[in-house]
Design a protein around this motif. Structure first.
Motif, short mmCIF file in Angstrom:
data_model
loop_
_atom_site.label_atom_id
_atom_site.label_comp_id
_atom_site.label_asym_id
_atom_site.label_seq_id
_atom_site.Cartn_x
_atom_site.Cartn_y
_atom_site.Cartn_z
N PHE A 173 0.86 -1.18 0.00
CA PHE A 173 0.00 0.00 0.00
C PHE A 173 0.89 1.23 0.00
O PHE A 173 2.02 1.20 0.50
CB PHE A 173 -0.96 0.01 1.20
N SER A 174 0.38 2.28 -0.59
CA SER A 174 1.14 3.53 -0.68
C SER A 174 0.99 4.33 0.61
O SER A 174 0.12 4.03 1.44
CB SER A 174 0.62 4.37 -1.86
N PHE A 175 1.80 5.36 0.74
CA PHE A 175 1.72 6.24 1.90
C PHE A 175 0.33 6.87 1.98
O PHE A 175 -0.27 6.95 3.06
CB PHE A 175 2.80 7.32 1.81
N GLU A 176 -0.21 7.29 0.82
CA GLU A 176 -1.55 7.89 0.78
C GLU A 176 -2.61 6.88 1.19
O GLU A 176 -3.55 7.21 1.92
CB GLU A 176 -1.86 8.44 -0.63
N GLN A 177 -2.46 5.64 0.73
CA GLN A 177 -3.41 4.59 1.12
C GLN A 177 -3.32 4.30 2.62
O GLN A 177 -4.33 4.08 3.27
CB GLN A 177 -3.14 3.31 0.32
N GLN A 178 -2.11 4.34 3.16
CA GLN A 178 -1.95 4.13 4.60
C GLN A 178 -2.64 5.24 5.38
O GLN A 178 -3.32 4.99 6.38
CB GLN A 178 -0.47 4.05 4.99
N GLU A 179 -2.48 6.47 4.94
CA GLU A 179 -3.15 7.59 5.60
C GLU A 179 -4.67 7.41 5.56
O GLU A 179 -5.36 7.68 6.55
CB GLU A 179 -2.75 8.92 4.94
N GLU A 180 -5.18 6.93 4.43
CA GLU A 180 -6.63 6.68 4.30
C GLU A 180 -7.06 5.54 5.22
O GLU A 180 -8.12 5.60 5.84
CB GLU A 180 -6.97 6.37 2.84
N MET A 181 -6.23 4.49 5.34
CA MET A 181 -6.51 3.38 6.27
C MET A 181 -6.66 3.92 7.69
O MET A 181 -7.58 3.53 8.41
CB MET A 181 -5.34 2.39 6.30
N LEU A 182 -5.71 4.77 8.08
CA LEU A 182 -5.72 5.31 9.44
C LEU A 182 -6.95 6.18 9.68
O LEU A 182 -7.50 6.21 10.78
CB LEU A 182 -4.43 6.11 9.70
N ARG A 183 -7.38 6.88 8.63
CA ARG A 183 -8.58 7.73 8.75
C ARG A 183 -9.84 6.87 8.88
O ARG A 183 -10.69 7.11 9.72
CB ARG A 183 -8.68 8.66 7.53
N GLN A 184 -9.93 5.83 8.05
CA GLN A 184 -11.13 4.98 8.04
C GLN A 184 -11.16 3.96 9.17
O GLN A 184 -12.24 3.56 9.61
CB GLN A 184 -11.23 4.23 6.70
N ILE A 185 -9.99 3.50 9.61
CA ILE A 185 -9.90 2.46 10.64
C ILE A 185 -8.95 2.95 11.74
O ILE A 185 -7.77 2.59 11.76
CB ILE A 185 -9.39 1.12 10.03
N PRO A 186 -9.43 3.80 12.64
CA PRO A 186 -8.57 4.42 13.65
C PRO A 186 -7.71 3.46 14.47
O PRO A 186 -6.60 3.80 14.86
CB PRO A 186 -9.55 5.19 14.54
N LYS A 187 -8.19 2.23 14.72
CA LYS A 187 -7.38 1.30 15.53
C LYS A 187 -6.10 0.88 14.83
O LYS A 187 -5.18 0.38 15.47
CB LYS A 187 -8.20 0.11 16.01
N LEU A 188 -6.00 1.13 13.51
CA LEU A 188 -4.74 0.84 12.83
C LEU A 188 -3.62 1.78 13.26
O LEU A 188 -2.44 1.45 13.13
CB LEU A 188 -4.92 0.87 11.31
#
Length: 195
Positions: free
Chosen positions: A108-123
């Motif tokens: 996953f890209s840095f941008e995708q990781q940022e989106e993961m963290l936004r959508q799934i806070p426990k990550l």
């Protein structure tokens, strides 16, 4: 979903994801297959992706001004691979990441990781924990390299990573340990005599 199960299992050992969170995550990641010898990242390029090894093996290394290769890490199944400094800062990489075997990654890209963290806070908690673990392991490796003999460093490597040694050429293990392949061969011969 099945092809992402190794990463989901790994994450769920640290933080528990709901089925809905797993679905969101799967929508933000992809798989990538690389051949033996192929690069996931080359020194000087910006590290666009973080990779989780599903199968195979990579080496992370840098090449100095004299063209000497210095191995800093091996990654096999359930390990991460990238140049974290480059990935986080989106600056040119100090390291190369090359496949030692045919390798499959979840990336996953840095941008995708940022989106993961936004959508799934426990990550956020998940990534904090694995980065803390990596930092501690890195500090311990520095101490070992400064305080242990080459023989003891080799014994630690062999005990800590018994499955890796059989998969990696000896000259790369020597590079990782900061010694020559001839010296590693001498250490191994000495250990055989001691048995």
């Amino acid at each position: 979903m099945e092809k992402f199960q190794p990463l989901l299992d790994y994450i769920n050992r640290v933080v528990e994801l709901t089925e809905e969170e797993e679905q969101k995550l799967v929508g933000l990641i992809s798989t990538r297959k690389l051949l033996k010898g192929q690069f996931f990242l080359q020194q000087g390029d910006v590290c666009k992706f973080s990779g989780f090894v599903v199968s195979g093996c990579t080496k992370t290394f840098y090449v100095d001004d004299e063209g000497q290769e210095h191995v800093v890490m091996f990654s096999t199944e359930d390990w991460w691979t990238s140049d974290m400094g480059s990935y986080i800062a989106q600056k040119p990489a100090d390291f190369n990441v090359q496949c030692l075997e045919k390798t499959e990654l979840i990336q996953f890209s840095f941008e995708q990781q940022e989106e993961m963290l936004r959508q799934i806070p426990k990550l956020e908690r998940f990534f904090r924990i694995i980065i803390e673990r990596a930092f501690v392991a890195s500090q311990k490796r520095v101490v070992r390299n400064l305080s242990m003999s080459a023989k003891d460093r080799y014994l630690f490597f062999r005990n800590e990573y018994p499955k890796i040694e059989q998969r990696i050429p000896q000259y790369l293990i020597a590079s990782y340990l900061g010694i020559t392949k001839e010296f590693l061969s001498k250490i191994k011969s000495q250990l055989i005599l001691e048995q």
